[in-house]
Design a protein around this motif. Structure first.
Motif, short mmCIF file in Angstrom:
data_model
loop_
_atom_site.label_atom_id
_atom_site.label_comp_id
_atom_site.label_asym_id
_atom_site.label_seq_id
_atom_site.Cartn_x
_atom_site.Cartn_y
_atom_site.Cartn_z
N ALA A 41 0.81 -1.13 0.04
CA ALA A 41 0.14 -0.10 -0.02
C ALA A 41 0.75 1.26 -0.09
N GLN A 42 1.90 1.32 0.58
CA GLN A 42 2.91 2.50 0.62
C GLN A 42 3.84 2.57 -0.20
N GLY A 43 3.86 1.57 -1.07
CA GLY A 43 4.97 1.25 -2.19
C GLY A 43 6.42 0.75 -1.60
N GLY A 44 6.58 0.38 -0.45
CA GLY A 44 7.70 0.24 0.05
C GLY A 44 8.40 -0.88 -0.70
N PHE A 45 7.59 -1.95 -1.49
CA PHE A 45 8.69 -2.96 -2.07
C PHE A 45 9.03 -2.48 -3.19
N GLN A 46 8.45 -1.49 -3.92
CA GLN A 46 8.89 -0.83 -5.02
C GLN A 46 10.39 0.03 -4.78
N VAL A 47 10.27 0.88 -3.72
CA VAL A 47 11.26 1.77 -3.56
C VAL A 47 12.32 1.21 -2.90
N GLU A 48 12.31 -0.08 -2.40
CA GLU A 48 13.20 -1.08 -2.02
C GLU A 48 14.07 -1.65 -3.29
N GLU A 49 13.37 -2.07 -4.13
CA GLU A 49 13.73 -2.74 -5.54
C GLU A 49 14.68 -1.48 -6.22
N LEU A 50 14.06 -0.26 -6.26
CA LEU A 50 14.71 0.88 -6.89
C LEU A 50 15.80 1.40 -6.16
N ALA A 51 16.10 1.22 -4.88
CA ALA A 51 16.82 1.87 -4.11
C ALA A 51 18.16 0.75 -4.61
N ARG A 52 17.79 -0.68 -4.63
CA ARG A 52 18.90 -1.59 -4.65
C ARG A 52 19.67 -1.54 -6.08
N MET A 53 18.93 -0.94 -7.09
CA MET A 53 19.47 -0.67 -8.44
C MET A 53 20.60 0.55 -8.42
N HIS A 54 20.36 1.44 -7.51
CA HIS A 54 21.43 2.45 -7.17
C HIS A 54 22.74 1.76 -6.79
N TYR A 55 22.60 0.53 -6.19
CA TYR A 55 24.04 -0.19 -5.82
C TYR A 55 23.94 -1.52 -6.35
N PRO A 56 24.04 -1.39 -7.64
CA PRO A 56 24.21 -2.56 -8.60
C PRO A 56 25.19 -3.78 -8.29
N ASN A 57 24.83 -5.05 -8.76
CA ASN A 57 25.78 -6.23 -8.40
C ASN A 57 25.81 -6.59 -7.10
N GLY A 58 25.00 -5.97 -6.32
CA GLY A 58 24.79 -6.47 -4.90
C GLY A 58 24.23 -8.06 -4.54
N ILE A 59 24.89 -8.49 -3.42
CA ILE A 59 24.43 -9.83 -3.14
C ILE A 59 23.22 -9.95 -2.30
N LEU A 60 22.15 -10.51 -2.47
CA LEU A 60 21.10 -10.72 -1.70
C LEU A 60 21.32 -11.86 -0.58
#
Length: 653
Positions: A41-60
């Motif tokens: 509802a708050q768009g949290g999952f999208q913001v998190e995914e976009l934030a990760r794209m600011h730091y590419p090649n990260g390992i989950l």
């Protein structure tokens, strides 16, 4: 394994006693919400995914939430590298466990990045620390959360130099592409599992980023040095030790009760939970700390007094029950033209103390208001959202989205028509301009009075007004003129106007002239409607019949639908008897749905339903099920306003 996680740490900040009740199935918990639905509802999952794209090649770091050691071991292995980016890095130290949103390691220099779907503007110098030098209350728990994360990381790796950041939605930025909100979607992977699908691989594909980063390292240091404290009698390190010891040992803290935290306590219960045999943490605290007896819990107390700003001070002085209150200590202020807040509070106190269930109504004031209305009367209600990631090029984060309205007409002869409705259930479509065109077409045929309930509709029209000014819509001038004709400018608006058909606020009329004890002081539509039905002979006689026999039309309910149901002498709340979303579906069909929504009976559920329609790849039949439920819910909102108007009319006649 019982570990103090960051969510438990934040819970302890609210009230350390909650750490004893959390997770116990025999205790009632009104906040047993789905965090995934909230993030959606708050768009949290999208913001998190976009934030990760600011730091590419990260390992989950993957794994189940309870696999603490497994996640910690994975993280330690990755941290052997000099340079590494980790998503959901896990740290386990001495009974404490945290996972970070993004961790960037460059040698011994560490960036701890907490991602939030909250918004900010970079030029706001008082965003986190207010003008008086204290932490802004809305951010306090988030900042202490980051401080807790840093503490656990620092204890795990004492030689690291850790800098802390918040990554958030920047409201000063505009998206440079269309459909940014559709780049991260949720799909069904079978067996009731869901997965987030990214439609882009690089940050460049998302256009100009709408996220920003704020360095909070100094604020975190100030929390560590106790310049900023959460509780006046508890330092930061002491809080960590206290919360850990009590939670790990599963011991009750015996933290002193307080008006604000106890009023909002989720470990209370109502009649249903009590009948189910659940315990109440609230009751246990007051039995232990104040020696309340069973009889004391039956006495009217001060916690349910609506908007009671003096509650904390009176609670600290030992006043807990309504019978102890006086006109002086609540600061009663009466005015001849309206019910003040303190007058409404005193009515609530007096009527409960005297077991007086009668309605208080200022018939003179109410009659004067109603005499000014022009027929036919129009009742409108909007359902809206505010997406973290914008729909269209040129829009900013959290711009208002109006996705639905309902419109009832009440004619002078008493006939009631569900005249119009609008809903957008298509993903990636920015609905606001089509929404306002449909509303204009519904309302422009006469000069009848238009009603809203509370300020929301006026606020939304102001937002669409600004969007139209910045648009290239061919008919924007006529749409702007229409908005100005039925609304008024908000306080912060540069342009000022007040329309000749400025909507009348039924909520404000209810607050000024009417008090029904069954509402417990609440002015919400969801409280006023059932309370009015319970007190009104006119409404009971009329709405206990099928709608086709009482001159009422509906776009979403059959002709034989009955709105008022009385069970054992008690009027059922119409919102509670709305059909379930997937009424008539088989158990197997329901298990394969993505929405996980059973009922839509309030604005929060409507918002989540719309978010699901936008961001999940559900079947056409599931889309139709949600759409039909949204239409029914919104129709009831405007019919509820009509019923309340009829009740007011009954009182003055």
């Amino acid at each position: 394994m019982r570990l103090l996680t960051k969510s438990k740490f934040k819970l302890g900040l609210e009230c350390p006693n909650k750490l004893y009740y959390i997770g116990k199935k025999d205790y009632s918990n009104t906040k047993n919400e789905d965090p995934f639905l909230e993030a959606l509802a708050q768009g949290g999952f999208q913001v998190e995914e976009l934030a990760r794209m600011h730091y590419p090649n990260g390992i989950l770091i993957e794994g189940n939430p309870w696999e603490y050691e497994y996640a910690w071991n994975q993280t330690q292995e990755l941290l052997k590298q000099d340079n590494v980016i980790i998503y959901e890095a896990a740290f386990l130290f001495d009974g404490l466990f945290i996972r970070t949103d993004v961790l960037v390691k460059k040698g011994n220099i560490i960036e701890l990045i907490e991602v939030k779907s909250k918004s900010f503007t970079p030029e706001d110098e008082y965003l986190l620390v207010g003008k008086r030098g204290g932490l802004v209350s809305g951010w306090k728990s988030y900042l202490f959360d980051v401080a807790f994360q840093k503490y656990v990381i620092q204890k795990s790796f004492p030689k690291w130099e850790i800098r802390s950041f918040l990554m958030m939605v920047d409201k000063s930025k505009k998206t440079s592409i269309n459909g940014l909100n559709q780049l991260f979607r949720i799909t069904n992977q079978g067996n009731s599992r869901t997965e987030i699908i990214k439609k882009v691989q690089t940050l460049q594909e998302t256009g100009d980023s709408v996220l920003g980063r704020k360095d909070i390292s100094q604020i975190i240091s100030d929390i560590e040095s106790n310049k900023f404290i959460y509780h006046s009698n508890l330092m930061f390190l002491d809080a960590i030790q206290l919360f850990r010891d009590k939670y790990v040992k599963d011991e009750y803290t015996n933290w002193p009760t307080a008006f604000t935290s106890c009023k909002k306590c989720e470990f209370k219960y109502g009649n249903l939970e009590e009948a189910q045999g659940l315990k109440s943490g609230f009751k246990e605290c007051f039995k232990k700390q104040h020696k309340w007896t069973s009889e004391d819990f039956l006495k009217p107390n001060i916690f349910d007094i609506h908007d009671f700003r003096k509650g904390s001070k009176l609670f600290e002085s030992g006043i807990y029950f309504k019978s102890e209150l006086t006109e002086e200590n609540i600061g009663l202020k009466e005015e001849p033209e309206r019910l003040t807040t303190s007058h409404r509070q005193w009515l609530q106190i007096e009527k409960e103390n005297n077991k007086d269930s009668s309605i208080h109504v200022d018939t003179v004031g109410l009659k004067a208001e109603i005499s000014r209305f022009n027929y036919p009367l129009h009742f409108i209600d909007f359902e809206t959202s505010a997406a973290a990631l914008p729909f269209n090029k040129g829009l900013r984060p959290y711009e208002q989205i109006a996705f639905q309205f309902s419109h009832h007409i009440y004619r002078k002869d008493g006939s009631i028509v569900h005249a119009n409705e609008y809903i957008n259930n298509e993903a990636s479509v920015f609905p606001n301009f089509e929404f306002i065109r449909s509303l204009k077409a519904a309302l422009e045929h006469d000069n009848g009075t238009i009603f809203r309930y509370s300020n929301h509709e006026n606020t939304i029209l102001n937002a669409i007004y600004i969007q139209l000014l910045n648009s290239n819509e061919i008919d924007k001038d006529s749409l702007i003129s229409f908005i100005q004709s039925i609304s008024h400018s908000t306080k912060d608006s540069v342009l000022k106007w007040k329309g000749e058909r400025d909507m009348v606020d039924l909520w404000d009329i209810e607050k000024r002239y009417y008090y029904n004890p069954l509402t417990n002081g609440s002015n919400s539509l969801k409280a006023v409607l059932p309370s009015s039905l319970a007190k009104s002979e006119l409404l009971q006689k009329k709405y206990s019949k099928p709608i086709n026999r009482i001159n009422v039309t509906s776009k979403n309910f059959p002709d034989d639908h009955v709105w008022l149901v009385i069970d054992n002498g008690v009027v059922k709340n119409p919102y509670k008897i709305l059909p379930s979303v997937f009424e008539g579906w088989s158990e197997e069909q329901i298990e394969n749905t993505l929405s996980e929504i059973e009922d839509i009976a309030n604005g929060g559920a409507a918002l989540i339903a719309y978010s699901k329609l936008q961001y999940t790849d559900m079947t056409r039949s599931e889309i139709d099920g949600l759409t039909n439920s949204l239409l029914k819910y919104c129709e009831l909102d405007t019919l509820a306003m009509v019923m309340i108007y009829e009740h007011f009319k009954e009182l003055i006649e």
